[in-house]
Enzyme design. Structure first.
Site, PDB file in Angstrom:
ATOM      1  N   HIS A 149      66.718  44.128  -1.295  1.00 31.67           N
ATOM      2  CA  HIS A 149      68.164  44.179  -1.089  1.00 31.67           C
ATOM      3  C   HIS A 149      68.668  45.584  -1.364  1.00 31.67           C
ATOM      4  O   HIS A 149      68.006  46.394  -1.981  1.00 31.67           O
ATOM      5  CB  HIS A 149      68.879  43.175  -2.005  1.00 31.67           C
ATOM      6  CG  HIS A 149      68.729  43.498  -3.477  1.00 31.67           C
ATOM      7  ND1 HIS A 149      69.616  44.298  -4.143  1.00 31.67           N
ATOM      8  CD2 HIS A 149      67.772  43.134  -4.365  1.00 31.67           C
ATOM      9  CE1 HIS A 149      69.230  44.403  -5.416  1.00 31.67           C
ATOM     10  NE2 HIS A 149      68.115  43.715  -5.568  1.00 31.67           N
ATOM     11  N   CYS A 150      69.876  45.873  -0.871  1.00 31.33           N
ATOM     12  CA  CYS A 150      70.527  47.149  -1.132  1.00 31.33           C
ATOM     13  C   CYS A 150      72.025  46.910  -1.073  1.00 31.33           C
ATOM     14  O   CYS A 150      72.483  45.765  -1.097  1.00 31.33           O
ATOM     15  CB  CYS A 150      70.083  48.211  -0.132  1.00 31.33           C
ATOM     16  SG  CYS A 150      70.446  47.809   1.589  1.00 31.33           S
ATOM     17  N   LEU A 151      72.801  47.974  -0.988  1.00 34.10           N
ATOM     18  CA  LEU A 151      74.251  47.850  -1.048  1.00 34.10           C
ATOM     19  C   LEU A 151      74.798  46.968   0.070  1.00 34.10           C
ATOM     20  O   LEU A 151      75.625  46.089  -0.171  1.00 34.10           O
ATOM     21  CB  LEU A 151      74.895  49.234  -0.979  1.00 34.10           C
ATOM     22  CG  LEU A 151      76.422  49.280  -1.116  1.00 34.10           C
ATOM     23  CD1 LEU A 151      76.847  48.749  -2.478  1.00 34.10           C
ATOM     24  CD2 LEU A 151      76.935  50.700  -0.912  1.00 34.10           C
ATOM     25  N   GLY A 211      72.509  45.636   2.595  1.00 35.48           N
ATOM     26  CA  GLY A 211      71.422  44.867   3.190  1.00 35.48           C
ATOM     27  C   GLY A 211      70.939  45.405   4.523  1.00 35.48           C
ATOM     28  O   GLY A 211      70.279  44.684   5.276  1.00 35.48           O
ATOM     29  N   SER A 234      67.398  48.806   2.775  1.00 37.14           N
ATOM     30  CA  SER A 234      66.411  47.727   2.783  1.00 37.14           C
ATOM     31  C   SER A 234      65.472  47.862   3.977  1.00 37.14           C
ATOM     32  O   SER A 234      64.251  47.685   3.857  1.00 37.14           O
ATOM     33  CB  SER A 234      67.113  46.371   2.834  1.00 37.14           C
ATOM     34  OG  SER A 234      67.881  46.145   1.680  1.00 37.14           O
TER      35      SER A 234
END
EC number: 3.1.3.-
Length: 273
Positions: A16-18, A20, A24
């Site tokens: 995941h990231c800020l 998505g 990612s």
């Protein structure tokens, strides 16, 4: 990630990231390549777009996935540690960013990683405005860099008003990113066409055959810098490698080499640009 999935068939990785999307996706794409699922960035990017539409990977993202492919090729590329001097930047033809749509007032920022090390921005009145008839933008830089390099060009504009009331703002013209260790030793010119540049989001502002040229020179001697990734301090916590049928065939080197780990770190950093 690779060792975790090998450890137990029931193990799952959640990436995941800020938002998505970009961060990612670049990590998962690098994982595809590291597992020898793909040997070029194209198929990895197409799979990412198929499974996650709208991820919006930039040309620089693809460039860094290409670096990972180079490292894991049958004949792996060995990046060098030579600093690079960027002598100048040339942009042609002139993009249309001023109000009259016939030129721009450009300046350049140069970053190493996330740190700005150089800018050509000065007072608005002192900066040259280029018009279409000038043919090209030429800006001397003469800056020496090493590692992850970001070059951004902006158009500087001033709102209508008196000299004291006018507000100066900027608009990005383009951005590009590369790693100096992957530049061939005999290189003197780096050329980027519009499809190879980031942030060129408004097509009508760029004339046909728009391109950016960097006049460069690699220094003759290596300059070793600290490239140790953060996870290097946790080698003892790595799980043992175990076969797992559902994974693609593992690479010849289950433990990433120093340069492979560095590129994984670079892929994570470049996703924010």
């Amino acid at each position: 990630m690779y060792n975790w999935l090998l450890q137990n068939p029931k193990n799952v990785c959640v990436v995941h990231c800020l938002d998505g999307r970009a961060a990612s996706s670049i990590l998962v794409g690098a994982m595809f390549i590291f597992c020898n699922l793909y040997s070029t960035p194209g198929p990895a990017v197409r799979l990412l777009y198929a499974k996650r539409p709208g991820i919006g990977l930039s040309p620089s993202h693809r460039r860094y996935l290409g670096y990972m492919c180079d490292l894991l090729a049958d004949k792996p590329y060995r990046p060098h540690f030579k600093p690079l001097t960027i002598k100048s930047i040339t942009v042609s033809p002139i993009p249309f960013f001023n109000k009259q749509r016939n030129g721009c007032r450009p300046y350049c920022d140069v970053l190493i990683g996330e740190t700005k090390i150089y800018t050509t921005c000065t007072d608005f009145e002192r900066m040259k405005e280029y018009r279409v008839q000038d043919g090209k933008i030429f800006i001397p830089l003469n800056i020496t860099v090493q590692g992850d390099v970001v070059v951004s060009m902006y158009h500087l504009r001033s709102t209508i008003g008196s000299r004291l009331q006018a507000k100066v703002t900027n608009t990005q013209i383009f951005q590009l990113q590369f790693h100096t260790g992957f530049i061939p030793l005999d290189t003197t010119v780096l050329k980027f066409t519009k499809p190879e540049l980031d942030a060129c989001d408004v097509p009508e502002k760029y004339p046909q055959l728009f391109q950016v040229t960097l006049d460069v020179e690699l220094q003759p001697h290596d300059k070793v810098i600290d490239l140790t990734p953060p996870w290097e301090h946790y080698l003892d916590l790595r799980p043992p490698s175990q076969p797992r049928a559902v994974l693609p065939p593992p690479p010849l080197r289950l433990q990433p080499s120093e340069w492979e780990k560095v590129i994984l770190s670079m892929l994570h950093r470049t996703s924010q640009f």
